[in-house]
Design an enzyme around this catalytic site. Structure first.
Site, PDB file in Angstrom:
ATOM      1  CG  ASP A  17      -0.429   0.116   2.648  1.00  0.00           C
ATOM      2  OD1 ASP A  17       0.886  -0.399   2.692  1.00  0.00           O
ATOM      3  OD2 ASP A  17      -1.127   0.370   3.616  1.00  0.00           O
ATOM      4  CB  ALA A  91      -5.839 -10.320  17.008  1.00  0.00           C
ATOM      5  N   GLY A  92      -4.375  -8.482  14.614  1.00  0.00           N
ATOM      6  CA  GLY A  92      -4.014  -8.127  13.208  1.00  0.00           C
ATOM      7  C   GLY A  92      -5.241  -8.047  12.369  1.00  0.00           C
ATOM      8  CB  SER A  94      -7.431  -3.210  10.675  1.00  0.00           C
ATOM      9  OG  SER A  94      -6.316  -2.980   9.974  1.00  0.00           O
ATOM     10  CB  SER A  95      -8.281  -3.490  16.961  1.00  0.00           C
ATOM     11  OG  SER A  95      -7.047  -3.883  17.124  1.00  0.00           O
ATOM     12  CG  ASP A 135      -4.827  -1.127   7.921  1.00  0.00           C
ATOM     13  OD1 ASP A 135      -4.558  -2.341   7.166  1.00  0.00           O
ATOM     14  OD2 ASP A 135      -4.067  -0.934   8.976  1.00  0.00           O
TER      15      ASP A 135
END
Ligand code: GLA
Length: 328
Positions: A17, A91-92, A94-95, A135
């Site tokens: 990105d 945890a990956g 995109s929180s 994200d």
């Protein structure tokens, strides 16, 4: 008012990105919610599982620093904001982008998808993480039942139908991204160095790699060039509902992320091997920035029953724009 922003998963297109590449990402059925109750003289945040934060006071924790960054950039109306989440933190999935996106939308900011994604990214940069736009575009802009094909060179995007026999899950590595921030900046610098030698990524071919003297920088560039090609190949395979081919390309992506981009660890490679060895698994790779978070698993529908791993079933949910019925 309630604002809901989901997390995201990325089928393919990792660490491209910020290199004018392409990604095929989607919004997941786990989200961050902000319930706004107007009143008082400042924003009072009540974040379930994290604690409280009052606008204008010194932020101590990460969630407070991020909120302070939003409140300093925007002018939200005073009130109590109750935050709940079904997204596993760190945890990956995109929180962070979901949380910041929810705060930005709750602050009343509105604009096109690109403007809003850039605003959320800006706040994340202010809060200390120099992330790309993947994200934010996926959590805000993805549509239910579709992946979002994003071209980071033109900033154009297109909805891609999720084929009925595509089954994806996320497996927790249990590693919460130590190393990630410094390694992420280092990868960005190495990619910039490669680009300075070979020119625009989208015109670059494998032949250009010979122009790069530094073997580490050359390997980083090999990942970027091959990963951009894999996004095109996955998109073609999705159009044919060729899920086995999607799985192969996801496997290739992991090999590239591990050996050329060096964002995996022996422990994570071992977990990828164990997941890959399960019946019904068609492909598996590390997802997101690297060094932890979760794995993306492509499978035939049977992996959801697999009790050996902490996992989340993935499907394409509505991004925040679709939920709020905003035009992209
Ligand atoms: C993190 C960043 C994204 C992207 C990925 C790697 O998730 O937030 O911008 O660079 O890593 O693809």
């Amino acid at each position: 008012m309630t604002i809901v922003v989901p997390g995201r998963a990325n089928l393919i297109g990792e660490h491209v990105d910020y290199n004018d590449g392409l990604s095929l990402a989607f919004a997941v059925p786990y989200d961050v919610r902000v319930e706004v109750q107007p009143g008082g003289d400042v924003v009072q945040l009540e974040a379930e599982g994290f604690g409280s934060y009052r606008q204008g006071t010194d932020p101590a924790h990460e969630f407070e620093r991020q909120a302070a960054a939003v409140f300093n950039e925007l002018t939200p109306a005073p009130g109590t904001w109750r935050i709940t989440s079904t997204l596993p933190a760190g945890a990956g999935l995109s929180s962070s982008a979901a949380y910041l996106g929810a705060l930005v939308l709750a602050s009343g900011a509105r604009g096109s998808l690109i403007e809003m994604a850039r605003l959320v990214q800006h706040v994340e940069h202010v809060a200390g993480s120099k992330v790309g736009l993947l994200d934010q575009l996926a959590t805000l802009g993805a549509r239910e039942g579709h992946l979002l094909l994003i071209d980071f060179h033109t900033l154009q995007y297109r909805d891609v139908l999720w084929p009925a026999d595509l089954h994806l899950s996320a497996v927790d590595t249990g590693v919460r991204r130590q190393l990630a921030t410094s390694a992420y900046s280092e990868r960005r610098e190495q990619c910039d160095a490669a680009r300075a030698t070979i020119g625009p990524w989208r015109d670059a071919t494998d032949d250009d790699l010979r122009k790069i003297d530094d073997p580490v920088v050359r390997a980083r560039a090999r990942h970027v060039i091959s990963e951009i090609q894999r996004v095109g190949a996955v998109n073609d395979a999705l159009a044919r509902s060729d899920v086995a081919r999607v799985g192969e390309l996801v496997d290739e992506s992991h090999r590239s992320l591990s050996s050329d981009f060096d964002v995996s660890t022996p422990q994570i490679d071992d977990l990828v091997g164990r997941v890959r060895a399960c019946a019904g698994v068609l492909g598996c790779r590390l997802m997101g920035g690297g060094f932890g978070g979760c794995l993306l698993v492509v499978h035939d529908g049977s992996f959801d029953e697999q009790p050996r791993f902490r996992q989340w079933a993935l499907s394409a949910a509505s991004g925040a724009f679709e939920r709020l019925a905003l035009a992209r």
